[in-house]
Design a protein around this motif. Structure first.
Motif, PDB file in Angstrom:
ATOM      1  N   ALA A 197      40.148  56.992  33.034  1.00  0.00           N
ATOM      2  CA  ALA A 197      40.974  55.893  32.523  1.00  0.00           C
ATOM      3  C   ALA A 197      40.151  54.634  32.236  1.00  0.00           C
ATOM      4  N   GLY A 198      38.891  54.645  32.663  1.00  0.00           N
ATOM      5  CA  GLY A 198      38.036  53.483  32.433  1.00  0.00           C
ATOM      6  C   GLY A 198      38.247  52.369  33.433  1.00  0.00           C
ATOM      7  N   SER A 199      38.969  52.655  34.510  1.00  0.00           N
ATOM      8  CA  SER A 199      39.226  51.600  35.496  1.00  0.00           C
ATOM      9  C   SER A 199      38.424  51.823  36.770  1.00  0.00           C
ATOM     10  N   TYR A 200      37.506  52.773  36.747  1.00  0.00           N
ATOM     11  CA  TYR A 200      36.702  53.039  37.944  1.00  0.00           C
ATOM     12  C   TYR A 200      35.805  51.845  38.247  1.00  0.00           C
ATOM     13  N   GLY A 201      35.715  51.498  39.542  1.00  0.00           N
ATOM     14  CA  GLY A 201      34.824  50.417  39.941  1.00  0.00           C
ATOM     15  C   GLY A 201      35.479  49.051  39.859  1.00  0.00           C
ATOM     16  N   ILE A 202      36.770  49.047  39.468  1.00  0.00           N
ATOM     17  CA  ILE A 202      37.521  47.779  39.429  1.00  0.00           C
ATOM     18  C   ILE A 202      38.479  47.804  40.623  1.00  0.00           C
ATOM     19  N   CYS A 203      38.468  46.737  41.402  1.00  0.00           N
ATOM     20  CA  CYS A 203      39.336  46.675  42.569  1.00  0.00           C
ATOM     21  C   CYS A 203      40.812  46.787  42.158  1.00  0.00           C
ATOM     22  N   ALA A 204      41.534  47.733  42.780  1.00  0.00           N
ATOM     23  CA  ALA A 204      42.943  47.951  42.444  1.00  0.00           C
ATOM     24  C   ALA A 204      43.808  46.805  42.943  1.00  0.00           C
ATOM     25  N   SER A 205      43.255  45.983  43.825  1.00  0.00           N
ATOM     26  CA  SER A 205      44.040  44.905  44.397  1.00  0.00           C
ATOM     27  C   SER A 205      43.791  43.565  43.699  1.00  0.00           C
ATOM     28  N   CYS A 220      37.743  46.488  46.591  1.00  0.00           N
ATOM     29  CA  CYS A 220      36.535  45.863  47.105  1.00  0.00           C
ATOM     30  C   CYS A 220      36.677  45.702  48.628  1.00  0.00           C
ATOM     31  N   ALA A 221      35.569  45.402  49.288  1.00  0.00           N
ATOM     32  CA  ALA A 221      35.578  45.318  50.753  1.00  0.00           C
ATOM     33  C   ALA A 221      36.517  44.216  51.244  1.00  0.00           C
ATOM     34  N   ASP A 222      36.573  43.084  50.523  1.00  0.00           N
ATOM     35  CA  ASP A 222      37.445  41.980  50.930  1.00  0.00           C
ATOM     36  C   ASP A 222      38.894  42.432  50.975  1.00  0.00           C
ATOM     37  N   CYS A 223      39.353  43.079  49.897  1.00  0.00           N
ATOM     38  CA  CYS A 223      40.738  43.533  49.837  1.00  0.00           C
ATOM     39  C   CYS A 223      40.986  44.627  50.867  1.00  0.00           C
ATOM     40  N   ALA A 224      40.011  45.515  51.061  1.00  0.00           N
ATOM     41  CA  ALA A 224      40.158  46.589  52.048  1.00  0.00           C
ATOM     42  C   ALA A 224      40.356  45.994  53.435  1.00  0.00           C
ATOM     43  N   ASN A 225      39.609  44.933  53.740  1.00  0.00           N
ATOM     44  CA  ASN A 225      39.722  44.309  55.060  1.00  0.00           C
ATOM     45  C   ASN A 225      41.083  43.662  55.244  1.00  0.00           C
ATOM     46  N   CYS A 226      41.619  43.087  54.168  1.00  0.00           N
ATOM     47  CA  CYS A 226      42.942  42.462  54.248  1.00  0.00           C
ATOM     48  C   CYS A 226      44.041  43.486  54.407  1.00  0.00           C
ATOM     49  N   ALA A 227      43.969  44.543  53.580  1.00  0.00           N
ATOM     50  CA  ALA A 227      45.062  45.508  53.541  1.00  0.00           C
ATOM     51  C   ALA A 227      44.967  46.533  54.658  1.00  0.00           C
TER      52      ALA A 227
END
Ligand SMILES: [Zn+2]
Length: 119
Positions: free
Chosen positions: A82-90, A109-116
């Motif tokens: 889909a061309g969206s690989y490597g873009i943070c889903a959040s 990304c790690a920031d969003c992963a830590n939050c969620a």
């Protein structure tokens, strides 16, 4: 990471995970057989019985973890298409390369992963 490199890496990871899933399912099958052979043995008073159920619980959990990672890799491959690989889903920012190298199936990304509390 360009999309071809990402696809190659993800396909390698999926191949590896599938091999682990085969091994995990073989363990479940072996435990199922051992259980059947134990027959109507009384788990409460049979020390082997409780070892077997602890092993069974761990084997089932391991199988689910591997299945889950295969699903995540499949989703990451779909994002490559889909061309969206490597873009943070959040947050929509690019996921740092170092994170993708460590966790190629990462959605965020790690920031969003830590939050969620997800990955
Ligand atoms: Zn993010």
């Amino acid at each position: 990471m360009d999309s071809q490199a990402a696809r190659t890496r993800l396909e390698y990871e999926r191949h590896d995970a599938q091999a682990r899933l085969i091994a995990a399912r073989a363990t479940l099958e072996r435990l199922r057989t051992e259980r059947a052979e134990a027959g109507t043995a009384d788990d409460e008073h049979d020390p082997d019985g409780s070892t077997l159920s602890a092993e069974w619980t761990m084997a089932v959990a391991h199988c689910r973890i591997v299945e889950d990672s295969i699903a995540q890799i499949g989703a990451a491959l779909a994002r490559v298409d889909a061309g969206s690989y490597g873009i943070c889903a959040s947050c929509g920012r690019p996921i740092p390369r170092v994170r993708l190298e460590a966790r190629p199936a990462a959605r965020t990304c790690a920031d969003c992963a830590n939050c969620a509390g997800s990955q």
